[in-house]
Write an enzyme that holds these catalytic residues in place. Structure first.
Site, PDB file in Angstrom:
ATOM      1  N   LYS A   5     -40.931 -18.769 -23.814  1.00  0.00           N
ATOM      2  CA  LYS A   5     -41.808 -18.391 -24.919  1.00  0.00           C
ATOM      3  C   LYS A   5     -42.730 -17.302 -24.377  1.00  0.00           C
ATOM      4  CE  LYS A   5     -43.355 -19.028 -29.133  1.00  0.00           C
ATOM      5  NZ  LYS A   5     -42.544 -18.708 -30.327  1.00  0.00           N
ATOM      6  N   ASP A  21     -31.501 -32.397 -26.230  1.00  0.00           N
ATOM      7  CA  ASP A  21     -31.292 -33.380 -27.304  1.00  0.00           C
ATOM      8  C   ASP A  21     -30.663 -32.695 -28.510  1.00  0.00           C
ATOM      9  OD1 ASP A  21     -32.362 -35.589 -25.932  1.00  0.00           O
ATOM     10  OD2 ASP A  21     -33.396 -36.298 -27.741  1.00  0.00           O
ATOM     11  N   ASP A  39     -37.747 -20.632 -29.734  1.00  0.00           N
ATOM     12  CA  ASP A  39     -37.582 -20.945 -31.164  1.00  0.00           C
ATOM     13  C   ASP A  39     -36.281 -20.345 -31.693  1.00  0.00           C
ATOM     14  OD1 ASP A  39     -38.754 -18.474 -30.716  1.00  0.00           O
ATOM     15  OD2 ASP A  39     -40.203 -18.600 -32.362  1.00  0.00           O
ATOM     16  N   TYR A  71     -44.947 -31.652 -17.655  1.00  0.00           N
ATOM     17  CA  TYR A  71     -44.738 -33.045 -17.250  1.00  0.00           C
ATOM     18  C   TYR A  71     -45.608 -33.432 -16.057  1.00  0.00           C
ATOM     19  CZ  TYR A  71     -40.700 -33.940 -20.250  1.00  0.00           C
ATOM     20  OH  TYR A  71     -39.881 -34.157 -21.323  1.00  0.00           O
ATOM     21  N   ASP A  90     -35.915 -30.328 -22.163  1.00  0.00           N
ATOM     22  CA  ASP A  90     -35.876 -31.674 -22.748  1.00  0.00           C
ATOM     23  C   ASP A  90     -35.497 -31.591 -24.219  1.00  0.00           C
ATOM     24  OD1 ASP A  90     -36.359 -34.493 -23.008  1.00  0.00           O
ATOM     25  OD2 ASP A  90     -38.282 -34.005 -23.934  1.00  0.00           O
TER      26      ASP A  90
HETATM   27  C1  IPM Z   1     -35.048 -37.186 -20.705  1.00  0.00           C
HETATM   28  C2  IPM Z   1     -36.026 -38.128 -21.358  1.00  0.00           C
HETATM   29  C3  IPM Z   1     -37.261 -38.217 -20.461  1.00  0.00           C
HETATM   30  C4  IPM Z   1     -37.880 -36.832 -20.393  1.00  0.00           C
HETATM   31  C5  IPM Z   1     -38.303 -39.254 -20.911  1.00  0.00           C
HETATM   32  C6  IPM Z   1     -37.698 -40.621 -21.094  1.00  0.00           C
HETATM   33  C7  IPM Z   1     -39.465 -39.302 -19.964  1.00  0.00           C
HETATM   34  O1  IPM Z   1     -36.336 -37.712 -22.637  1.00  0.00           O
HETATM   35  O2  IPM Z   1     -34.617 -37.451 -19.571  1.00  0.00           O
HETATM   36  O3  IPM Z   1     -34.691 -36.176 -21.321  1.00  0.00           O
HETATM   37  O4  IPM Z   1     -38.657 -36.453 -21.274  1.00  0.00           O
HETATM   38  O5  IPM Z   1     -37.589 -36.118 -19.435  1.00  0.00           O
HETATM   39 MG    MG Z   2     -35.197 -36.057 -23.318  1.00  0.00          MG
END
Ligand code: IPM
Ligand code: MG
Length: 365
Positions: free
Chosen positions: A192, A252, A224, A142, A248
């Protein structure tokens, strides 16, 4: 009574709706549990681009720096989506993380007993799931340089860079071990290491930190494989610590376990201490700005309200208040109230505002 200053950035889309409910909850319980709370609101993200041309205006950043904690809604939306544009709402998030040095992102994943049916996995797999992700937030791909698009000998090319130094790894891993000691005493480090040099550094440093905490079990898992274990045996994990981008993606994925992304909170913590002698931090639901349902009273405010609970705990030291808010959230789900993201048989559908009011009603009992 001590006074806490909270910077509020409602942001875009459903951000303002859910943040209003979290703010009402904080208002309701702050004083009762020992802190008068003062809110100062400022623009951020797309709303700030419209107002000032910048996603993170200087005044908003200064407010965030001076506050005891930051409560954030969500940023982004189709209006500001042009990938070629130099200013994008997401830059506000990355800017806050970098400027406030919020290196540790805590994302708890729990499964409420009565919401299990709303998740796409079988009940047996979800029983007992209680994971705390600790995602590194100010390093890795990032922020690594170079990160650019350029003209190469063979045409268009682009490069991104993953970089970590050992102090960046150590501080977040130490925090993860500290939390694991208060929980089930297990840390899973995800990397990884069969491919990446940064991952091998993570493994090395994590092992050194682990040696200082012999009472905590440490395992290293390749990312993975972890993506698969999270769906097959999620109840086996306690604290999961990992670098920025793996965190990240995996969070999710893990959000699916809880039935809805709309319920999940997060805390981003830095090293600096606030006027309460606690870590200052930024608190936001994991979900995005959901422009498709914005302004229609359909959003689930529980992720934002649970983020407020984390704020009470981590930045104000009001553990009792945090537990009360979490119990109220769990209580309204027990009562069968559901926002549109969580339709289930034998439940009653409510809007964002009614859900928030129900949490406050529970809290005040
Ligand atoms: C999160 C989001 C952010 C990230 C984006 C919106 C930049 O996906 O907070 O997980 O990738 O960190
Ligand atoms: Mg995210």
């Amino acid at each position: 009574m001590s006074e806490a200053t909270i910077a509020v950035f409602p942001g875009d889309g459903i951000g303002p709706e859910v943040t209003a409910q979290a703010q009402a909850v904080l208002e309701n319980c702050g004083e009762r549990f020992g802190a008068a709370i003062r809110f100062v609101e400022a623009p951020l993200g797309g709303a700030a681009i419209d107002a000032t041309g910048k996603p993170l205006p200087d005044d908003s950043l200064a407010l965030a720096r001076s506050a005891d904690a930051v409560l954030l809604g969500a940023v982004g939306g189709p209006k500001w989506d042009d990938p070629k544009s130099d200013v994008r709402p997401e830059q506000a998030l990355l800017g806050l993380r970098r400027e406030l040095q919020l290196f540790a992102n805590l994302r708890p994943i729990q499964v409420h007993a009565r919401v299990v049916e709303a998740a796409p996995l079988r009940r047996e797999i979800l029983e007992g799931v209680d994971i705390l992700f600790v995602r590194e937030l100010t390093g890795g791909v990032y922020f690594g340089q170079p990160s650019e698009r350029r003209q190469g000998a063979a045409g268009r090319e682009a490069v991104d860079t993953i970089a970590y130094d050992e102090s960046e790894v150590r501080r977040v891993v130490e925090l993860a071990f500290g939390i694991a000691r208060e929980r089930r005493k297990k840390v899973t480090q995800v990397d990884k290491a069969n491919i990446l040099a940064t991952s091998r550094l993570w493994r090395e440093v994590t092992k050194e930190v682990g040696a200082e905490h012999p009472d905590v079990e440490l395992e290293d898992v390749l990312v993975d494989a972890m993506a698969m274990h999270l769906l097959r045996r999620p109840a086996d994990f306690d604290v999961v610590v990992t670098e920025n981008m793996f965190g990240d993606i995996l969070t999710d994925e893990a959000s699916v376990l809880s039935g809805s992304l709309g319920m999940l909170p997060s805390a981003s913590l830095g090293a600096s201490l606030n006027s309460f002698g606690k870590r200052s931090g930024l608190y936001e639901p994991i979900h995005g700005s959901a422009p498709d349902i914005a302004g229609r009273d359909l959003a689930n405010p529980l992720g934002s309200i649970s983020s407020a609970a984390m704020l009470l705990r981590h930045s104000l030291g009001l553990e009792e208040a945090a537990v009360a808010v979490e119990a109220a959230v769990s209580g309204v789900l027990d009562d069968g109230l559901r926002t549109a993201d969580l339709r289930q048989p034998d439940t009653r559908q409510v809007g964002c505002a009614e859900m928030g009011a129900a949490v406050i009603e529970r809290l005040s009992r």
